[in-house]
Structure formats: structure tokens, C-alpha cells
Design an enzyme around this catalytic site. Sequence first.
Site, PDB file in Angstrom:
ATOM      1  N   TRP A 102       0.809  -1.216   0.000  1.00 31.82           N
ATOM      2  CA  TRP A 102       0.000   0.000   0.000  1.00 31.82           C
ATOM      3  C   TRP A 102       0.838   1.259   0.000  1.00 31.82           C
ATOM      4  O   TRP A 102       0.567   2.202  -0.748  1.00 31.82           O
ATOM      5  CB  TRP A 102      -1.008  -0.007   1.155  1.00 31.82           C
ATOM      6  CG  TRP A 102      -2.088  -1.020   0.918  1.00 31.82           C
ATOM      7  CD1 TRP A 102      -2.334  -2.148   1.643  1.00 31.82           C
ATOM      8  CD2 TRP A 102      -3.046  -1.018  -0.157  1.00 31.82           C
ATOM      9  NE1 TRP A 102      -3.387  -2.848   1.087  1.00 31.82           N
ATOM     10  CE2 TRP A 102      -3.838  -2.180  -0.009  1.00 31.82           C
ATOM     11  CE3 TRP A 102      -3.308  -0.162  -1.231  1.00 31.82           C
ATOM     12  CZ2 TRP A 102      -4.881  -2.496  -0.891  1.00 31.82           C
ATOM     13  CZ3 TRP A 102      -4.339  -0.475  -2.118  1.00 31.82           C
ATOM     14  CH2 TRP A 102      -5.108  -1.627  -1.936  1.00 31.82           C
ATOM     15  N   ASP A 172      -1.656   6.498   6.416  1.00 29.79           N
ATOM     16  CA  ASP A 172      -2.779   5.739   5.859  1.00 29.79           C
ATOM     17  C   ASP A 172      -3.218   4.753   6.945  1.00 29.79           C
ATOM     18  O   ASP A 172      -2.483   3.827   7.273  1.00 29.79           O
ATOM     19  CB  ASP A 172      -2.313   4.994   4.597  1.00 29.79           C
ATOM     20  CG  ASP A 172      -3.376   4.058   4.015  1.00 29.79           C
ATOM     21  OD1 ASP A 172      -4.480   3.949   4.602  1.00 29.79           O
ATOM     22  OD2 ASP A 172      -3.090   3.433   2.970  1.00 29.79           O
ATOM     23  N   LYS A 196     -12.774  -1.439   5.950  1.00 27.45           N
ATOM     24  CA  LYS A 196     -12.131  -2.448   6.796  1.00 27.45           C
ATOM     25  C   LYS A 196     -12.650  -2.383   8.235  1.00 27.45           C
ATOM     26  O   LYS A 196     -13.226  -3.344   8.711  1.00 27.45           O
ATOM     27  CB  LYS A 196     -10.612  -2.291   6.751  1.00 27.45           C
ATOM     28  CG  LYS A 196     -10.012  -2.926   5.509  1.00 27.45           C
ATOM     29  CD  LYS A 196      -9.432  -1.958   4.554  1.00 27.45           C
ATOM     30  CE  LYS A 196      -9.063  -2.618   3.227  1.00 27.45           C
ATOM     31  NZ  LYS A 196      -8.202  -1.757   2.429  1.00 27.45           N
TER      32      LYS A 196
HETATM   33  C1  LIG Z   1      -7.574  -1.287   1.416  1.00 31.86           C
HETATM   34  C2  LIG Z   1      -6.475  -0.329   1.577  1.00 31.86           C
HETATM   35  C3  LIG Z   1      -6.260   0.726   0.674  1.00 31.86           C
HETATM   36  C4  LIG Z   1      -7.046   0.895  -0.597  1.00 31.86           C
HETATM   37  O1  LIG Z   1      -8.273   1.307  -0.404  1.00 31.86           O
HETATM   38  P1  LIG Z   1      -9.285   1.548  -1.623  1.00 31.86           P
HETATM   39  O2  LIG Z   1     -10.434   2.123  -0.881  1.00 31.86           O
HETATM   40  O3  LIG Z   1      -9.555   0.230  -2.257  1.00 31.86           O
HETATM   41  O4  LIG Z   1      -8.650   2.503  -2.547  1.00 31.86           O
HETATM   42  C5  LIG Z   1      -5.252   1.611   0.925  1.00 31.86           C
HETATM   43  N1  LIG Z   1      -4.454   1.470   1.997  1.00 31.86           N
HETATM   44  C6  LIG Z   1      -4.608   0.452   2.871  1.00 31.86           C
HETATM   45  C7  LIG Z   1      -3.701   0.353   4.034  1.00 31.86           C
HETATM   46  C8  LIG Z   1      -5.620  -0.474   2.688  1.00 31.86           C
HETATM   47  O5  LIG Z   1      -5.777  -1.475   3.555  1.00 31.86           O
END
Ligand SMILES: *Cc1c(COP(=O)(O)O)cnc(C)c1O
Length: 366
Positions: A102, A172, A196
Site C-alpha cells: 500500500w 494511511d 475495513k
Molecule cells: C484497502 C487499503 C487501501 C485501498 O483502499 P481503496 O479504498 O480500495 O482505494 C489503501 N491502503 C490500505 C492500508 C488499505 O488497507
Amino acid sequence: MTKKINFGAGPAKIPEEVMEKAASEFIHFGNTGVSILEMSHRSADFTAIIEETKALLRDLMQIPDNYEVLFMHGGGTGQFAAVPLNLKRDKTSADYLVTGSWSDKAFKEAQKYLDAKRVTPAVKPITRVPPENEWTRDPDAAYLYYCANETIHGIEFFKAPETLPGVPLVADISSTFLSRPFDFTNHGVVLGGTQKNLGAAGLTVAIVRKDLIGHELQITPSVLSYKIAHDNNSVYNTPSVYSIYITNLVLKWIKEKGGAERFAQMNQEKASLIYSIIDDSNDFFYCPIDKEHRSLMNIPFRIGGSNGDDKLEKEFLVRATEKKMIGLKGHRSVGGIRASLYNAITLDETKELAELMKEFQKEKQQ
Ligand SMILES: *Cc1c(COP(=O)(O)O)cnc(C)c1O
């Protein structure tokens, strides 16, 4: 049909109580006579939901007053572009701690807009966060970016990386939203999608320090501009209304259960259960991640030694499915198994997985 136990990485399990509440008011929301799906995003009823959701998030995350909570579009991936577009200002470069897929995606996206630099050399496979004395940080970087939890690799930062004076951190936290308390010190932007730990896909949260709003590049698309989102109370265009509503319910559920500190304890307990089976298995189960940074949310592991035995792993997944456990297949880029233990996964559900792991090892090593 019995409900399955969903250990998937995302979209992930949503608490039963939230699903039931949402189902009960799906057609008629409150006494409005319409569904959330049919309601104007500018109506008083929906404005109240937005305000309440932001207030809940502020309260539960203890977001300091000098930050704005913005509801945006585009997921975590959209923010990979939004960050450089909004934060570049008069700088030429930004620093990236690449610790998994990521942060690597964020790093590559940023290269379109500025000189993105890796703080540490690229090594494969990624199994740890290199110690700080191996980092090269630029005191003039626009920001230092990191992924608080690498959902695919299973690498988590339990405390924020040290940044140089005047260089804001960007985190993030897509997969660690309210899985534990979060310390905003030194952070400029804290972002993530909600699919999530906070509900459904479609809503993106960006928590932005006020002084960093209003400096976006001219080319910034309106939907990615922090200033436009802020000036329009997150309804510049139609937001993901239903996802905001689901997040509202999830936040109330988190609050009722005792908040971030309580979830931190529960998540520690759940993860320890699985890691201890891995560590006591004599490498029948194998997790490659450095212990200091092992994720509490996503546990990747191999079966049958450090390289994994394809046949055993496939068999394990079949056995899991028979026991109504799904979503355990590792991400295609790393293989093996991955158990995601987000807030909504209960201790009892985790115990079922633990039992299966023990049983499987015993059977295979007779
Ligand atoms: C799932 C995830 C993303 C991507 O998210 P999207 O909403 O599919 O763009 C980005 N960073 C992390 C850490 C993730 O777990």
C-alpha cells in the site's frame, strides 16, 4: 443459511448489531418516510447524520481541534493522489516509507505530481520496518508518508515514525481505524477508506490539519481538493450517503463497546491467540514478519514451513470453508494464508480459527 465467519481483508465483516439496525431502517429511515438511499444529501435529516458521524469520529479518535474531518470519494487510492496534490505547496519532493504494497502504491502515485523519494532502500521480501538509523529523510520534504498498517504484508507501526522538524506526517490508517488509540502528534493528514474497520466501501475519510488546507495545486481535481471538501462541508458533490450512514452506526457500536482503548485490548488478545499458535508450531505455521511490527489486524502466514506448502495451504482453506470460515486466502501477491481480525471479529470467532489451526497441525503431523 447460517452466517459465515468472514476473515476477509476488505470489504470486511460488519458487526451483526449494525447490520440488523441497518436492515430494520432500510426502507423507512426514522420517521422520514424514505430510505437513506433516497434522501437528499443536503436535507436537514442527512446533514444531521453527517454532523453526528463527524462528531462521533472526533470523540472516539480524540481528534484535536486544529484538524478538520473531511468525507471524500476515491478510497485510500484516491488519497494517494490527493496527498501530493494538496500538500506539495512550494516544495519539490516528499518522503515515503515503503513498507509494503500500500505504501508502495502511494509512493508510485505521488511520482506523478512531485519528486517522491524512498526513505529506505527497496528490499524483497518486505518483512520488517528498517530501523530509523537506516532512513534517509529530507528536511525539506513536503511530508513524510507511511502506512500505519500494511494490510497485505501484515506490518504495523505501533508508534508513528519520527519525522524531521517541520515535516508533517501523513498516515494511511485504512486498516487500523479505531483498532486502537491514535496519536495525532506531528501528523498533517490521516486518511483511509472505511471498508475495513469503519463500515462499507465508498466513504473515504481524510483528517487534515487546518493549516494544510488551501494550498492545493491548480490541477487538483475538485473531488480531491481538501479545501473544496472543507468549504462545502463534505457535500460539494453527492457523497456516498449510505456508506456515511453505515459508518455512523459502526461508530455508535464502537462507542457502546468501550471505544478505541477497549478495542485495542480485545484486538491484542485476538491476535496473540493466533500468533502464539504460529510461534508454538515449530514452523508448521510460519509468519515472516519481524515481531516488533506484526500487525494486530492482518496476520499473514504460511503452512508447512517458511516457503509454504501449496497443497497444505489449499487443504487448510477447504477445511476452513467446511467450518464456515471464509476470506482466509492470502493476497495473490504474497500467497499463503491471511487472517484479518478487524474490530468486528469476535474473540469467539478467533478461537474457532485457532482451534482449526491446532487441529490441522495435529492431524498433519501424526
Ligand atoms: C484497502 C487499503 C487501501 C485501498 O483502499 P481503496 O479504498 O480500495 O482505494 C489503501 N491502503 C490500505 C492500508 C488499505 O488497507
